[in-house]
Design an enzyme around this catalytic site. Sequence first.
Site, PDB file in Angstrom:
ATOM      1  N   ARG A  10      50.774 -28.648 -19.761  1.00  0.00           N
ATOM      2  CA  ARG A  10      52.183 -29.050 -19.931  1.00  0.00           C
ATOM      3  C   ARG A  10      52.856 -29.199 -18.570  1.00  0.00           C
ATOM      4  O   ARG A  10      52.727 -28.322 -17.720  1.00  0.00           O
ATOM      5  CB  ARG A  10      52.893 -27.975 -20.755  1.00  0.00           C
TER       6      ARG A  10
ATOM      7  N   ARG B 111      61.100 -21.329 -18.372  1.00  0.00           N
ATOM      8  CA  ARG B 111      60.353 -22.558 -18.708  1.00  0.00           C
ATOM      9  C   ARG B 111      61.081 -23.788 -18.164  1.00  0.00           C
ATOM     10  O   ARG B 111      62.083 -23.682 -17.467  1.00  0.00           O
ATOM     11  CB  ARG B 111      60.228 -22.654 -20.238  1.00  0.00           C
TER      12      ARG B 111
ATOM     13  N   LYS C  12      58.849 -15.608 -23.010  1.00  0.00           N
ATOM     14  CA  LYS C  12      59.334 -16.857 -22.430  1.00  0.00           C
ATOM     15  C   LYS C  12      60.866 -16.842 -22.322  1.00  0.00           C
ATOM     16  O   LYS C  12      61.538 -16.122 -23.083  1.00  0.00           O
ATOM     17  CB  LYS C  12      58.895 -18.036 -23.282  1.00  0.00           C
TER      18      LYS C  12
ATOM     19  N   LYS D 208      64.003 -19.669 -22.014  1.00  0.00           N
ATOM     20  CA  LYS D 208      64.364 -21.090 -22.001  1.00  0.00           C
ATOM     21  C   LYS D 208      65.803 -21.270 -21.529  1.00  0.00           C
ATOM     22  O   LYS D 208      66.697 -20.540 -21.965  1.00  0.00           O
ATOM     23  CB  LYS D 208      64.206 -21.679 -23.408  1.00  0.00           C
TER      24      LYS D 208
ATOM     25  N   CYS E 288      56.423 -31.187 -34.748  1.00  0.00           N
ATOM     26  CA  CYS E 288      55.638 -30.590 -33.661  1.00  0.00           C
ATOM     27  C   CYS E 288      54.176 -31.031 -33.772  1.00  0.00           C
ATOM     28  O   CYS E 288      53.762 -31.554 -34.807  1.00  0.00           O
ATOM     29  CB  CYS E 288      55.753 -29.073 -33.735  1.00  0.00           C
TER      30      CYS E 288
ATOM     31  N   CYS F  21      46.942 -26.875 -32.384  1.00  0.00           N
ATOM     32  CA  CYS F  21      47.746 -25.671 -32.173  1.00  0.00           C
ATOM     33  C   CYS F  21      47.152 -24.498 -32.960  1.00  0.00           C
ATOM     34  O   CYS F  21      47.017 -24.564 -34.184  1.00  0.00           O
ATOM     35  CB  CYS F  21      49.198 -25.892 -32.594  1.00  0.00           C
TER      36      CYS F  21
ATOM     37  N   CYS G 235      54.701 -24.148 -38.186  1.00  0.00           N
ATOM     38  CA  CYS G 235      54.882 -22.691 -38.287  1.00  0.00           C
ATOM     39  C   CYS G 235      56.299 -22.361 -37.839  1.00  0.00           C
ATOM     40  O   CYS G 235      56.988 -23.208 -37.272  1.00  0.00           O
ATOM     41  CB  CYS G 235      53.836 -21.952 -37.441  1.00  0.00           C
TER      42      CYS G 235
ATOM     43  N   CYS H   3      58.924 -25.097 -32.575  1.00  0.00           N
ATOM     44  CA  CYS H   3      58.860 -25.929 -31.365  1.00  0.00           C
ATOM     45  C   CYS H   3      59.697 -27.205 -31.505  1.00  0.00           C
ATOM     46  O   CYS H   3      60.246 -27.678 -30.522  1.00  0.00           O
ATOM     47  CB  CYS H   3      57.409 -26.265 -31.026  1.00  0.00           C
TER      48      CYS H   3
HETATM   49 FE1  SF4 Z   1      52.283 -24.864 -33.042  1.00  0.00          FE
HETATM   50 FE2  SF4 Z   1      54.115 -23.670 -34.517  1.00  0.00          FE
HETATM   51 FE3  SF4 Z   1      54.812 -24.797 -32.178  1.00  0.00          FE
HETATM   52 FE4  SF4 Z   1      54.178 -26.299 -34.223  1.00  0.00          FE
HETATM   53  S1  SF4 Z   1      55.914 -24.898 -34.132  1.00  0.00           S
HETATM   54  S2  SF4 Z   1      53.421 -26.562 -32.127  1.00  0.00           S
HETATM   55  S3  SF4 Z   1      52.610 -25.132 -35.254  1.00  0.00           S
HETATM   56  S4  SF4 Z   1      53.451 -23.047 -32.443  1.00  0.00           S
END
Ligand code: SF4
Length: 582
Positions: free
Chosen positions: A81, A151, A232, A234, A455, A461, A496, A500
């Site tokens: 990244r 970050r 982290k 942000k 995401c 992931c 999940c 993100c």
């Molecule tokens: Fe992975 Fe969860 Fe982030 Fe999606 S929200 S990229 S599933 S860690």
Amino acid sequence: MTSPSGNSETPLKKSKVEEIKEASSGLYGTIPDEIGAEHVCFSETSIQVLKHHGTYQQDNRDLRSERRKAGLDKDYRMMVRTKTPGGLMTAEGYLACDDLASKYGQDDLRITSRQGFQFHGVLKGNLRALIKDLNTFAQMHTKGACGDVVRNVTCSNVVDIDPAYAKLGADLFALSTKISDHFLPQSRSYYDLWLDDEKVSIDADGNVSYKAKHAAKPEDEPIYKQAYLPRKFKIGVATDFDNSIDVYTNDLGVIACTKDGKITGYEILIGGGLGHSHSKQDTYARLGSAIANVAESEIIPVIEAVVGVQRDFGNREQRHQARMKYTIDGMGLEAFREKVQEYYGKPLPAATGIAPSAQPDYLGWHKEITPGLNYVGIWVENGRIRDFADGIKFRTGLRKIIETYKPSVRLTAHHNIVLSGIGDADVDAVKAIMAEYGLPTQDSISPLRRMEMACPALPLCGLALAEAEREMPRLLKQVEDLGHGDADVIIRMTGCPNNCARPASAEIGIIGRGPNKYNVYVGGNRTGTRLNTLVKDTITVEDLPATLGKLLGDWKAEREDGEAFGDWAHRVGYEELTARLA
Ligand code: SF4
């Protein structure tokens, strides 16, 4: 004994990750021993340290069972990244990234929701070469893009070109870069491991070797100290008329407050963070709380005080309680603020309580402050810059424009892209290339898709519970087929609850619950100042379109004049909506 965060039942044993960070001697850890080893993956100890260098180890989960049956290792890949404050880069930087995506990645680039690029599918043996080439050819680094440090600093990304910013009197890009640079880890490990050819070399066959041991005593980390932050951290910079970066979702947000277009002060927010866990009831999404309004010269000292308090009082025993939002709620906002004041060394000027009035996406064509120049915001489906076999040729089209016209490039927090500095005389030619490769603005996608985000989730992931990026286009098509393509709604999906793509602050948030199962949340607003609420638990992917269709249909039937979906949902009430969906 109580933990610093005030939980009397928490034992004071540091988590394993804390031990690894502390023993890493300034983020070297076991990386020097493993960087050149033939094994296809890094150890758990190295993985934790590598994050601070901007890279995660992943594996292709689609191939897991097949490879297990064949007695093979997992298909390990590194994700890398970049750290690009405000998502700003030169045309040359973009083109170098595009080249490197073919050379070391999986032939695509992923724009993140925090204005960076992610390279996916990188083999361990190519990791050093990619990071070195990124620094050399793209003039971009990856230091602190992941890990328990500050970050990438996000920033509304047209601050130097859009006429709305003309009278501002401050350079918010420069501010974001200054904040980002100020909080970079000071250890030489990044330079030693990835850039210094005296210490690391790659032979003609591509074998990497680490030739020199690092210094026994690492440099001091004046801000982070030996174990860096508990989690982290942000930071985002917005203005009171532009919350395109979702400033309330950051651990620390800065809102430039304006009067007649000119900045009058900077509101400081603390404690935002959307990630939580379905199974841990003591985790939750939280929006930032305003604690002060300061002059530009005081922003970094105040942030340093906040970071210091989180460093010293954050939970280092339980990682799921380590984000600053839990430190704040454990201590109480007022007590946390007082502690910040103590670290800052003087009273904090009171917050004004100002809130942003809009969350623009800057899609389409716009005039710049400089006469004769234009910028265009291009919608990138789920941030994936790739040539889709039966779809849009994002990669080739963007490359052709950027190679030919050398615009400056800005990645947005909605994982789209803005190209700027296009002369009046070139606008038609750029439009023609966009048409040739199908590059969309808001005119060529449905309103339903305009503010969508998903995401990466599966297959790479490791935390994904369900699909996101691969499912979202199909879901939106199904909702369009139900007659709701015209719904101008902020809709976001993640695999999940780590959030993100920030579903928790969307008007409609869809969060993976398990394989093909999702939770549906509604009620966020258009300015990013309200979280949404769960209205449907554990729904199958097959039932998602009808559920969204029901909600959108009810909204259209019941909305008051101009009432946005999220405001309608909030007004009708979550119990009522839950009952309607039962
Ligand atoms: Fe992975 Fe969860 Fe982030 Fe999606 S929200 S990229 S599933 S860690």
